[in-house]
Motif scaffolding. Structure first.
Motif, PDB file in Angstrom:
ATOM      1  N   SER A  81      50.007  49.325 -17.733  1.00  0.00           N
ATOM      2  CA  SER A  81      50.754  49.550 -17.130  1.00  0.00           C
ATOM      3  C   SER A  81      50.826  48.769 -15.927  1.00  0.00           C
ATOM      4  N   MET A  82      49.962  48.535 -14.924  1.00  0.00           N
ATOM      5  CA  MET A  82      49.639  47.567 -13.824  1.00  0.00           C
ATOM      6  C   MET A  82      49.796  46.009 -14.375  1.00  0.00           C
ATOM      7  N   ALA A  83      49.326  45.439 -14.943  1.00  0.00           N
ATOM      8  CA  ALA A  83      49.780  44.248 -15.841  1.00  0.00           C
ATOM      9  C   ALA A  83      51.423  44.090 -16.233  1.00  0.00           C
TER      10      ALA A  83
ATOM     11  N   ILE B  89      60.764  50.000 -15.775  1.00  0.00           N
ATOM     12  CA  ILE B  89      60.623  51.443 -16.586  1.00  0.00           C
ATOM     13  C   ILE B  89      60.731  51.072 -17.939  1.00  0.00           C
ATOM     14  N   GLU B  90      62.108  50.771 -18.748  1.00  0.00           N
ATOM     15  CA  GLU B  90      61.926  50.306 -19.590  1.00  0.00           C
ATOM     16  C   GLU B  90      61.239  49.691 -20.359  1.00  0.00           C
TER      17      GLU B  90
ATOM     18  N   SER C   6      54.075  47.273  -3.918  1.00  0.00           N
ATOM     19  CA  SER C   6      53.191  48.181  -3.421  1.00  0.00           C
ATOM     20  C   SER C   6      53.500  49.865  -4.340  1.00  0.00           C
ATOM     21  N   LYS C   7      55.351  49.475  -4.546  1.00  0.00           N
ATOM     22  CA  LYS C   7      55.482  51.131  -5.032  1.00  0.00           C
ATOM     23  C   LYS C   7      55.676  50.952  -6.854  1.00  0.00           C
TER      24      LYS C   7
ATOM     25  N   GLY D 200      54.699  52.876 -12.009  1.00  0.00           N
ATOM     26  CA  GLY D 200      54.327  52.875 -13.427  1.00  0.00           C
ATOM     27  C   GLY D 200      53.769  53.219 -13.727  1.00  0.00           C
ATOM     28  N   LEU D 201      52.049  53.657 -13.405  1.00  0.00           N
ATOM     29  CA  LEU D 201      51.263  55.137 -13.552  1.00  0.00           C
ATOM     30  C   LEU D 201      52.076  56.063 -13.812  1.00  0.00           C
ATOM     31  N   LEU D 202      52.543  56.344 -12.560  1.00  0.00           N
ATOM     32  CA  LEU D 202      53.763  57.789 -12.537  1.00  0.00           C
ATOM     33  C   LEU D 202      53.475  58.155 -13.657  1.00  0.00           C
ATOM     34  N   VAL D 203      54.768  57.088 -14.319  1.00  0.00           N
ATOM     35  CA  VAL D 203      55.973  57.242 -15.550  1.00  0.00           C
ATOM     36  C   VAL D 203      55.052  56.924 -16.611  1.00  0.00           C
ATOM     37  N   ASN D 204      54.003  56.179 -16.879  1.00  0.00           N
ATOM     38  CA  ASN D 204      52.566  56.298 -17.584  1.00  0.00           C
ATOM     39  C   ASN D 204      52.443  57.299 -18.155  1.00  0.00           C
TER      40      ASN D 204
END
Length: 535
Positions: free
Chosen positions: A383-385, A406-407, A438-439, A444-448
């Protein structure tokens, strides 16, 4: 939509764009229809011009008894001269030169003029056309006569061209032993007829038909670029005209001597007045030639000055463009340096974040399956990548598309954690917004994490389910909703959620976004996460 070329034509008029033989043969093969149709049409025009000239020439010209009116009518309505001038302006100099030269050569030869003088006589007609060609090529003046400037230029240059071509009247007169009076009649009728032809016939045709002809040329021959004026071209044009004038002056000198000899031989006691009368025509041709040489010299001076000025302007513009390009390159280099430092800083922070996530996973110890633990860690790293990948794929190296980001995360998580026995349908209804790095990482981690929880727990005991991801954007505010129609959380989920690593990460990431997170769950309606944050 009008192109830049169309706008330029509307603003500055249609410039002379000759289609030379070299351009035609270089651009198209000999077997191309456009080549042989053009050449056959040109040959037909030449043949028609020759026929019309022989049919319309007054017999009084051949018998040397023509009046000024007959000569004026001949030059005013001669099809060869009209077609030659139109071909010269619409297509190119060589296309108009040939029918005019051949028609006038045949007239001279048919009248009994020796072939050498017939050649000089034919060239005299082309001399005026050559001056017009040099003027339009050098000054780059529009020839459609749609502006006052182009109309005045056309009148001035055709007047000079008519005077230049009328030098052939002296060749005709001298070779046919006409008197000085008849020579002046022929000369005046010659240049006035040619000039009136330009004003009354050629000018209106140019004004009416030139735009249509130019559109046909562009369709038939392609976009023809106007030939740039160079010093070689200027010297060549001026040298050619000067050589032609020198030839006429030399011819006038020879014919003048012949006339004096004839006067001396015809009259036993020739007076000074008889000799002066014999040289009167030669004097006139000399003064006209001197005037044309002066005009040509002045035109050459203007051309060279204009060429030097345009060359200086091009050099200055090119220098400015290079300076601007250098400044942009330096700015871009500085931005790349800053961006590279920022990337190093962000990679460092993300590496630290990955270490912290693995440490939290280790402390939680809730997952005995090491393979599943590694799979979860891999998903978080991926997700970070994806945020970095979205950043360097962006042309501006900033502002990530939230919708696409997100998709991609949802699709990757679905492929990694979906149970082959459970059919899960991902549904997207996402409004787009631009995210900073920064956002992007915490979002991405939250959605993951939310999707990992859903795939692991939401559809236990079921063979299918649905996960919806929706977002709405209002000015700088984003509302993100992720919900499923699964079994929901147990009744005591509040207590257990505090100990769950996934729920802990979800809440921490929402705080990093400075957002408000609301979680709703029930056994009948599944689980929903509603996050509101600013961008």
């Amino acid at each position: 939509m009008a192109t830049d070329t169309d706008q330029e034509k509307k603003q500055f008029g249609l410039q002379w764009r000759p289609v030379t033989f070299d351009y035609l043969l270089d651009r198209f093969a000999l077997t191309d229809m456009r080549v042989w149709v053009t050449l056959l049409s040109w040959v037909a025009v030449i043949a028609g011009s020759l026929w019309a000239t022989m049919e319309l020439i007054p017999q009084s010209w051949i018998t040397f008894s023509s009046s000024g009116t007959d000569i004026l009518h001949f030059f005013l309505f001669n099809p060869a001269l009209i077609l030659g001038m139109l071909l010269f302006l619409w297509i190119g100099f060589e296309w108009g030169f040939t029918p005019v030269f051949l028609s006038m050569f045949i007239i001279a030869f048919h009248s009994g003029m020796p072939w050498f003088w017939a050649l000089i006589f034919g060239i005299s007609f082309v001399l005026g056309m050559a001056i017009c060609a040099m003027a339009y090529q050098g000054f780059q003046m529009p020839y459609d006569l749609r502006s006052f400037k182009s109309l005045v230029f056309f009148i001035a240059i055709t007047f000079i061209g008519s005077i230049a071509s009328s030098l052939g009247a002296f060749i005709w007169s001298f070779t046919h032993n006409l008197t000085a009076f008849k020579t002046l009649v022929i000369w005046k009728s010659w240049w006035s007829g040619s000039f009136l032809q330009s004003l009354l016939i050629i000018g209106p045709l140019l004004m009416l038909a030139t735009p249509t002809v130019e559109r046909f040329k562009q369709k038939w021959f392609g976009e023809v670029e106007p030939e740039k004026v160079s010093m070689k071209w200027v010297f060549g044009a001026v040298g050619s005209i000067t050589g032609a004038l020198a030839l006429f002056i030399l011819s006038g000198k020879i014919l003048g001597k012949m006339r004096v000899k004839e006067v001396m031989n015809a009259q036993q006691a020739a007076t000074v007045a008889d000799v002066i009368n014999g040289l009167e025509s030669f004097e006139l041709i000399s003064w006209i030639s001197i005037g044309i040489i002066l005009v040509t010299g002045f035109g050459a001076f203007v051309l060279i000055s204009g060429w030097n000025r345009r060359l200086s302007e091009e050099v200055d513009n090119r220098t400015k463009e290079l300076s601007i390009s250098q400044e942009k390159l330096e700015e871009s280099l500085d931005e790349k340096k800053i961006l590279l430092k920022e990337i190093h800083h962000r990679v460092k922070n993300n590496m630290a974040l990955m270490g912290a996530l693995l440490e939290l996973q280790q402390r939680a110890g809730g997952e005995s399956d090491s393979g599943q633990t590694l799979q979860t860690a891999r998903s978080r790293i991926r997700s970070m990548a994806m945020a970095h990948e979205a950043l360097y794929q962006n042309k501006t190296f900033s502002d990530i598309s939230m919708k696409k980001y997100i998709e991609r995360i949802a699709t990757f998580t679905h492929n990694s954690f979906s149970n082959p026995d459970v059919e899960v349908d991902l549904q997207f209804q996402l409004d787009d917004a631009k995210l900073e790095m920064s956002k992007s990482i915490p979002l991405g981690l939250l959605v993951n994490e939310i999707l990992i929880n859903a795939f692991k727990h939401a559809f236990c005991g079921r063979n299918k389910g649905t996960i919806q991801l929706k977002s709405s954007v209002h000015e700088n505010s984003v509302e993100l909703l992720i919900c499923d129609d699964g079994v929901g959380m147990p009744e005591n989920y509040n207590g257990s959620a505090k100990k769950s690593l996934g729920m802990t990460l979800i809440r921490r990431f929402s705080k990093q976004l400075h957002g408000d997170l609301e979680i709703n769950s029930g056994q009948a309606k599944g689980t929903s996460y509603q996050l509101c944050f600013t961008v």
